[in-house]
Write an enzyme that holds these catalytic residues in place. Structure first.
Site, short mmCIF file in Angstrom:
data_model
loop_
_atom_site.label_atom_id
_atom_site.label_comp_id
_atom_site.label_asym_id
_atom_site.label_seq_id
_atom_site.Cartn_x
_atom_site.Cartn_y
_atom_site.Cartn_z
N SER A 249 0.93 -1.22 -0.02
CA SER A 249 -0.23 0.09 -0.11
C SER A 249 0.84 1.30 0.23
CB SER A 249 -1.08 0.01 1.43
OG SER A 249 -0.04 0.03 2.39
N HIS B 108 -2.61 -3.54 -5.70
CA HIS B 108 -3.25 -3.11 -4.32
C HIS B 108 -4.63 -2.97 -4.22
CE1 HIS B 108 -3.61 0.28 -1.15
NE2 HIS B 108 -3.57 -0.96 -0.58
N GLU C 191 -5.84 -0.97 -7.26
CA GLU C 191 -4.73 -0.14 -8.02
C GLU C 191 -3.62 -0.90 -8.76
OE1 GLU C 191 -4.62 3.63 -5.34
OE2 GLU C 191 -3.56 1.90 -4.47
N ASN D 266 -4.41 6.34 -1.39
CA ASN D 266 -3.60 6.93 -0.22
C ASN D 266 -3.06 8.19 -0.16
OD1 ASN D 266 -4.27 4.66 1.73
ND2 ASN D 266 -2.71 3.48 1.22
#
Length: 506
Positions: free
Chosen positions: A121, A142, A154, A192
């Site tokens: 991540s 991800h 992702e 993120n």
């Protein structure tokens, strides 16, 4: 339809690994479960099969489905048992050295054409691939927890990753029922990275003493439509997860001001106030329920003063109509009378600055946030300045609550609450586009699916007006003197000429 990866190996059987394995088996792949901890893979196998059983009890799967899926799920005791895997998905601890060591070992086990994917991540895919002799077959993959429910993945290309690898991983994501988004190998990837603004700006507002946690949560839920306020979200995720991510992305971007974390979360993490999991975070939890302080009561005002509105107020015509609907006595002179409640509606500036620049009596001046049109919100937000009289504050509160809509009164702040948080979210998102980390379309998908925002950040900017958002940021940078608020070139150029934030240059 032929499944792209017939044999899939999952290394690491925590929640993420189990979720990926469940989807892969349901899609038709033969799945090998491996974990370095003795017995962990067998426990994961049993737990996944039990989950299918629970789904069958609810009528969402048939007994035949459960049997078929279970036959595809096999425990691999040794790493060497993964030799026939076409795809290996690593879902182990977030430690670069450990991941690099694993990938180096995997290269000696699997076929040269097998794909090696990391569910990292936050770590660099390029750095992980550097341990391999064939870095072209290494990519990031991800997923988000819980994997069966979070329908986005992702797909990250390292500097050496072959394009065909990402194409196949994207196609496989669709086969297992997920939406792939493509990202370059940068800190935080898309989700993120894009999520940095929501919590960090809310924490900054609290640190300035503008208002409390619960009021910020109420404002952002009611004015914009977020499902959870930033402090509710931090409590749900847990500061043991959230704060390290804040610090990691901040440091990986070499102390970029836009991602600056907060001493508030660092202190609370040290004190063990992690959130729901510890029973106390930004809220206290009793039997799993947050103990939320009550709303500010609406003051009782015997005699309402006349109201004068600044000629520079945002949405001035709309504000006039609102005041008429609320039954206010409105002054229309060039300046307010000595007894009037003076209303300003700045974008990005604080009430104090506006009162000084416009030569208004600060003791009678109150601000209202008009970034969002009043009909679209369930809450109005007012701001006082340090000199605002109590009677003027109460009059404004009572007036804007006359029709029953919720009202929050906060202390002075450049950009109130909504302008600050929304502006920061949009600014970070547009800079992701500016850096070429992903396409605008994938950014919108990733944020709505991965973060659950009511709309993508670029759509948010288009809705509230790129020019308005640009003004908010420019003025906040003036008020605070902080590079945190400098507008991204993507936003600056599109806002200046009135283009959609989703517009890509040809």
């Amino acid at each position: 339809m032929k499944i792209i990866y017939q044999n899939v190996a999952i290394v690491g059987t925590g929640a993420m690994g189990r979720g990926i394995a469940q989807l892969a088996a349901q899609a038709g792949s033969q799945v090998l479960l491996h974990d370095s901890k003795p017995g962990a893979a067998a426990l994961a196998q049993a737990e996944i099969i039990a989950q299918w059983g629970r789904l069958a009890e609810k009528g969402r799967l048939s007994g035949e489905d459960v049997h078929t899926y279970a036959q595809r799920l096999v425990v691999a005791e040794q790493l060497s048992d993964l030799a026939d895997a076409h795809l290996v998905v690593e879902a182990i601890v977030e430690n670069l050295d450990i991941k690099k060591s694993l990938f180096k070992q995997l290269e000696t086990v699997v076929a040269p054409e097998a794909v090696l994917a990391s569910n990292t991540s936050s770590l660099s895919v390029t750095a992980i691939a550097s341990a391999c002799e064939r870095p072209g077959r290494v990519a990031g993959y991800h997923f988000f927890n819980p994997v069966p429910l979070m329908k986005v993945v992702e797909v990250i290309a390292g500097l050496a990753t072959d394009a065909a690898v990402c194409d196949d991983l994207s196609a496989y994501a669709r086969q297992i029922g997920h939406t792939p988004v493509r990202a370059q190998d940068t800190p935080g990837f898309i989700v993120n990275h894009a999520g940095r603004g929501y919590g960090t700006e809310a924490l900054r507002i609290v640190s300035e003493g503008v208002t409390d946690f619960a009021t910020i949560d109420r404002i952002l839920r009611d004015q914009i439509g977020f499902k959870l306020g930033p402090f509710e979200l931090l409590d749900l995720t847990g500061l043991d997860v959230s704060h390290p991510v804040m610090e990691s992305i901040y440091h990986q971007y070499h102390e970029e001001a836009r991602y600056r974390p907060s001493v508030i979360t660092a202190q609370r993490l040290s004190g063990g106030l992690l959130g729901r999991k510890t029973g106390q975070g930004f809220y206290r939890y009793v039997d799993g329920q947050a103990q939320v302080p009550p709303e500010q009561p609406v003051p009782q005002v015997q005699e309402m003063p006349p109201v004068w509105v600044s000629s520079r107020a945002a949405r001035r015509a709309e504000l006039y109509q609102l005041l008429k609907d609320l039954g206010a006595t409105i002054e229309t002179g060039a300046s307010p009378s000595p007894h009037a409640l003076t209303l300003v509606a700045p974008l990005g500036f604080d009430v104090t600055t506006v009162a000084v620049v416009e030569r208004l009596d600060p003791s009678r001046t109150v601000g209202i946030d008009m970034l969002v049109d009043d009909a679209s919100t369930r809450r109005r937000v007012l701001a006082t300045n340090p000199a605002t009289r109590e009677d003027m504050r109460d009059a404004a509160h009572a007036l804007f609550a006359r029709d029953g809509k919720a009202v929050s009164v906060i202390r002075d702040s450049g950009g109130f609450v909504t302008q600050r948080v929304v502006g920061t979210i949009i600014n970070i998102a547009t800079d992701i586009c500016q850096q070429g980390i992903c396409s605008p379309g994938d950014l919108e998908l990733a944020v709505t699916l991965g973060l659950g925002y009511p709309m993508g950040p670029l759509s948010m900017g288009d809705r509230y007006g790129p020019t308005n958002v640009l003004e908010v940021l420019f003025n906040m940078q003036t008020v605070y003197g902080d590079q945190r608020y400098r507008p991204s070139p993507w936003l600056r150029r599109r806002g200046a000429i009135g283009l959609s934030l989703k517009h890509e240059e040809s």
